[in-house]
Structure formats: structure tokens, C-alpha cells
Scaffold this motif. Structure first.
Motif, short mmCIF file in Angstrom:
data_model
loop_
_atom_site.label_atom_id
_atom_site.label_comp_id
_atom_site.label_asym_id
_atom_site.label_seq_id
_atom_site.Cartn_x
_atom_site.Cartn_y
_atom_site.Cartn_z
N GLU A 42 24.83 52.13 -3.68
CA GLU A 42 25.06 53.10 -4.89
C GLU A 42 24.89 52.48 -6.45
OE1 GLU A 42 29.22 53.20 -3.76
OE2 GLU A 42 28.91 55.07 -2.49
N GLN A 43 24.82 51.29 -6.36
CA GLN A 43 24.57 50.45 -7.80
C GLN A 43 22.85 50.51 -8.02
OE1 GLN A 43 26.29 46.70 -7.28
NE2 GLN A 43 28.28 47.51 -6.69
N PHE A 44 22.10 50.89 -6.97
CA PHE A 44 20.73 50.56 -7.23
C PHE A 44 20.04 51.57 -8.26
CE2 PHE A 44 16.21 51.58 -6.31
CZ PHE A 44 15.65 50.39 -6.34
N VAL A 45 19.36 51.06 -9.05
CA VAL A 45 18.70 52.00 -10.14
C VAL A 45 17.68 52.64 -10.04
CG1 VAL A 45 18.20 51.61 -12.75
CG2 VAL A 45 20.14 50.34 -11.98
N THR B 57 26.16 48.23 -2.72
CA THR B 57 24.77 47.93 -3.35
C THR B 57 23.77 49.26 -3.58
OG1 THR B 57 25.16 46.03 -2.19
CG2 THR B 57 23.19 46.29 -3.27
N ARG C 38 18.80 55.16 -14.20
CA ARG C 38 20.30 55.58 -13.69
C ARG C 38 20.52 54.92 -12.29
NH1 ARG C 38 23.43 59.75 -15.61
NH2 ARG C 38 22.92 60.48 -17.69
N ALA C 39 21.90 54.37 -12.12
CA ALA C 39 22.20 53.92 -11.02
C ALA C 39 22.23 55.51 -10.16
CB ALA C 39 23.57 53.20 -11.07
N ARG D 136 24.81 56.12 -8.22
CA ARG D 136 26.18 56.88 -8.04
C ARG D 136 26.08 57.53 -9.33
NH1 ARG D 136 28.78 50.64 -9.58
NH2 ARG D 136 28.28 50.67 -11.93
N ASP D 137 25.38 57.47 -10.33
CA ASP D 137 25.57 58.02 -11.57
C ASP D 137 24.71 59.60 -11.69
OD1 ASP D 137 27.55 56.37 -12.48
OD2 ASP D 137 25.82 55.09 -13.46
#
Length: 448
Positions: A28-31, A26, A46-47, A49-50
């Protein structure tokens, strides 16, 4: 910021799950968005993780200033250094997570061999347990009814959870017993008696007081005695011999209480936990606290600042730690500062003074002011002397003093080290993690 959602822990079989592997999905998916300090104004959300694929570079100005960042190489070095130190010393570590409140960093500490994590509040404990942490020391006294009930709920609903809390008075014990009895909870909280010092903060002030409390805990239906602990950081002064003697004396008090509790059969469980919790003299703890009792003893350090380290307060103590720890530790590099803050010169109003766009909203100032270590002008990196100092800070400004000679121009970059990472991380909701060329490779999220 709300805690990440995770699966219902009551459905997890504790025998099939690593007790300290965190679910970071969760996070890593946070924007991240431009509304967050340090995030590029014109960048698309951007998330986490990105973030590493964005191609940003801090020194190129791709992120707005000021920006706090973490150096990946220093983090890796510090993780390996402490893993080596604890392994060779024969002790465990449960790092104090309140330093960073960054579960992604918790996960790295656990992967490097940490026994579990230490936390300061039940909000912090609840977050970490929801993410999968199963070995926790709450380095604080439970006194609020809501916190006592939350600790009991976590124990009831989380298979395999080992949660130790601190108790230092009969009044606190009675409070816990009253809350749990009124709510009909049938669990027993694992309690560690805290030994304190005169003039300090929490903790029993005498062996007699600690023993009376231990006997009461042993007879309680709400609390079970799991160990003895202390916080030695209030005694350190920066004078190595004095610090070593003071910390050793406190460890001897902990041992005396533990030895007497063991002789009277007051401990609950198959192991006894002894723990101490500072970052300035952990080497003395590692050498003097371990002891043998009638059952296995688990000796746990709770140092939290070693991962990020700093350029001031803890760096000064690091030299004493290395000197006290023998030739092997003097020959190898000590802990390295991983946390930096970069800012711009916004005004150069008079000779010898530059005003930086950096303030109390961005960096710690409780122990030392930020310490400038790098200057980047239009031509690249320029030399900077130790006589460059930040003399004062306001909410959003810092006063950089420098001697006659080359002067930083408006718009130039100044890199600053900090003193006391605990009060810098809480000023940032996210931090980029960079390589040695200041390319952004990843990001961490904080939960203060």
C-alpha cells in the motif's frame, strides 16, 4: 520487483495469528510513477493507497492508453459467487495465485473464505509467506536445489506454515532426499502425489506407479505423504458431456490411489488432502472428488481464473458449468469478466479496418485475441456488434475489422475483453480498479 519487507516470522506466535491474514502495508505504501505503463504522464508519484483520491476517470482519458483495469463490481460478484459455490458443494478452495500475482487480490480471496493459496514457484511462495500466508500448495514439482532448500528454510523459520509440494517420480523424491540430507535439514516436506494422464505434462501415469511412489514417500525421512492431487484442465475440450466424463475418470483415479494409500496407512497427519486444479470444469471436481476415508478428508479446488474471469475461453466453459450445476446456478448470473483493456484507434487506413494501439505487450493472445465490446467516440458510447473482431496483433498494434457502416475514428476508444487472464496480468506491474463509471477507486500491484 523486490518483495516487500515484513517482520521476522520467527517472532510470531502461530497460536495468536490468523494463518491467512496478509500484511499489505508495504504494498500500500509502494509509490507508482509515470515510468510505469498506464500511469498518467503528468501526474505526481502516488502511493498505491492514495490512488483512489486522485479523481481519475479512464474514459475521460486521465490515464494513458492502452490501460488494463479491473471492475470492482465484477470482482465482488465473482468472490461471492465462488464462496457460495464452494460452501454449497462442501469443498474448499486454494485459488491459484499465479493468475494475478497480486497479493491484494489474494487477501480478498482469503477474506471471502479461501482455505489458503496455490502458487507455482518458490519465488511466489516466498513472497506470499513473507506477507503472512500460512496455508500454501506449491502446484509444481520441486527439483532445483535452491528451491528445495528454500522450502525447507521456510518450514524451519515460519511458525504455523503448512506447505504442500507435488511429487510425481522416484527420481524427484531421490533428488529431494539427497539435497536435504547433504544440507543436514531435519524437516519433512509435506508431499502430494500427482496423478497425470497419458500425453499430458507431469503426474504419475498409472495407479501402480503412484502407489510405488507413495510407499517410498511413507518410508522417507525427508518427505511425508499429505495427499493426492491432479490437474484436470488438460482434458477439457468444450464438449460438456465429454469433459464431464474425462474429468470424472481422473477423479476416480485420484480416489483409487487415495483409498489404497489409506488402507496401507501411508498418509501422514490427521487429515488427508485431495485436490484438483483447473478453472474450466471445477464443478465436476466438486461433485466427484470428495470421498470418505479413515480420517478426515480435505477436498480443495485450486481454480485461479474465477476472480478476474474473462470474455472468451473461460466464459465459454462457464456456460457448461452452470448447465451442469442445476437450476439454482442456471438462474443466477455466472462469473463476470472483471479484466478489461482500453485502447485508442491510432489509424483508420482503409474501409473496414482500424489499427488499435494495443498489442501482444498488453493483452493475452495464446487462447483467443482480445474481443472488442465497447466503442466510445466524441459523442459518447456507440453501439458495437459481434462482427467487430480483432483479426491479428503485433507487438504494439491490433487489427480491428468491422462491417460497412459507422466507423471508429482516429482517437476513439475501444474497450476489449480478454481470453485467459493468466497471460494478461503478467504484462502489467499495476492495474487500476474502477467503479462502473470507470472512476479509479484503487489500484493493485503485481509481482511477476
Amino acid at each position: 520487483m523486490p518483495a516487500p519487507d515484513t517482520p521476522d516470522p520467527s517472532t510470531v506466535d502461530p497460536n495468536t495469528v490468523d494463518p491467512n491474514v496478509l500484511d499489505l502495508s508495504t504494498i500500500e505504501q509502494f509509490v507508482l510513477t509515470p515510468e510505469l505503463k498506464g500511469y498518467p504522464h503528468d501526474a505526481a508519484p502516488r502511493a498505491i493507497r492514495d490512488i483512489g483520491s486522485a479523481g481519475w476517470n479512464v474514459l475521460r482519458g486521465d490515464l494513458p492508453f492502452p490501460v488494463a483495469l479491473l471492475k470492482r463490481s465484477a470482482l465482488d460478484h465473482n468472490l461471492a459467487w465462488m464462496a457460495d459455490f464452494t460452501r454449497e458443494s462442501g469443498v474448499l478452495i486454494a485459488p491459484h495465485g499465479k493468475t494475478t500475482m497480486a497479493p491484494q487480490l489474494f487477501a480478498q480471496q482469503l477474506a471471502a473464505g479461501a482455505w489458503g493459496m496455490t502458487l507455482a514457484t518458490m519465488q511466489q511462495v516466498s513472497l506470499a509467506v513473507r506477507l503472512g500466508l500460512r496455508r500454501v500448495i506449491l502446484a509444481n514439482q520441486l527439483v532445483a536445489r535452491a528451491d528445495i532448500l528454500q522450502a525447507a528454510r521456510l518450514l524451519r523459520d515460519t511458525p504455523g506454515l503448512e506447505l504442500h509440494v507435488l511429487v510425481d517420480s522416484m527420481a524427484q523424491l531421490a533428488l529431494i532426499e539427497g539435497v536435504l540430507a547433504a544440507d543436514a535439514h531435519d524437516c519433512r516436506l509435506l508431499a502430494m502425489i500427482e496423478c497425470g494422464i497419458d500425453g499430458g505434462r507431469t503426474g504419475c501415469r498409472s495407479v501402480a506407479q503412484a502407489m510405488a511412489l507413495a510407499r517410498a514417500i511413507a518410508g522417507s525421512s525427508a518427505v511425508a505423504l499429505s495427499g493426492i492431487e491432479c490437474y484436470e484442465g488438460l482434458q477439457v475440450t468444450g464438449h460438456s458431456a465429454t469433459d464431464a466424463a474425462a474429468v470424472t475418470g481422473l477423479m476416480q483415479v485420484v480416489q483409487q490411489v487415495a483409498r489404497q494409500c489409506d488402507a496401507e496407512g501411508l498418509f501422514h497427519g490427521e487429515e488427508i488432502v485431495l485436490s484438483a486444479g483447473g478453472s474450466a470444469a471445477f464443478d465436476v471436481v466438486a461433485r466427484t472428488l470428495p470421498m470418505q476415508l479413515s480420517r478426515p478428508v480435505r477436498t480443495i479446488l485450486r481454480s485461479g481464473c474465477y476472480l478476474a474471469h474473462d470474455s472468451g475461453f473461460y466464459q465459454r466453459f462457464m456456460e457448461d458449468i452452470r448447465a451442469r450445476s442445476g437450476a439454482r446456478w442456471q438462474e443466477r448470473p455466472g462469473l463476470q469478466p472483471a479484466l478489461e483493456i482500453w485502447c485508442q484507434v491510432q489509424s483508420q487506413p482503409e474501409p473496414g479496418l482500424a489499427i488499435l494501439a494495443l498489442g501482444k505487450r498488453d493483452a493475452s493472445f495464446d487462447l483467443d485475441l482480445p474481443m472488442p465490446f465497447a466503442w466510445v467516440d466524441a459523442a459518447g458510447r456507440a453501439p458495437i456488434g459481434k462482427d467487430w473482431t480483432i483479426a491479428k496483433m503485433n507487438d504494439q498494434h491490433a487489427y480491428l475489422r468491422f462491417p460497412p457502416g459507422p466507423a471508429p475514428a482516429v482517437g476513439d476508444l475501444i474497450g476489449c475483453g480478454i481470453s485467459h487472464p493468466c497471460t494478461t496480468f503478467d504484462k502489467w506491474r499495476w492495474l487500476p480498479v474502477v467503479d462502473d463509471s470507470y472512476n479509479v477507486r484503487s489500484a493493485i500491484q503485481t509481482f511477476f
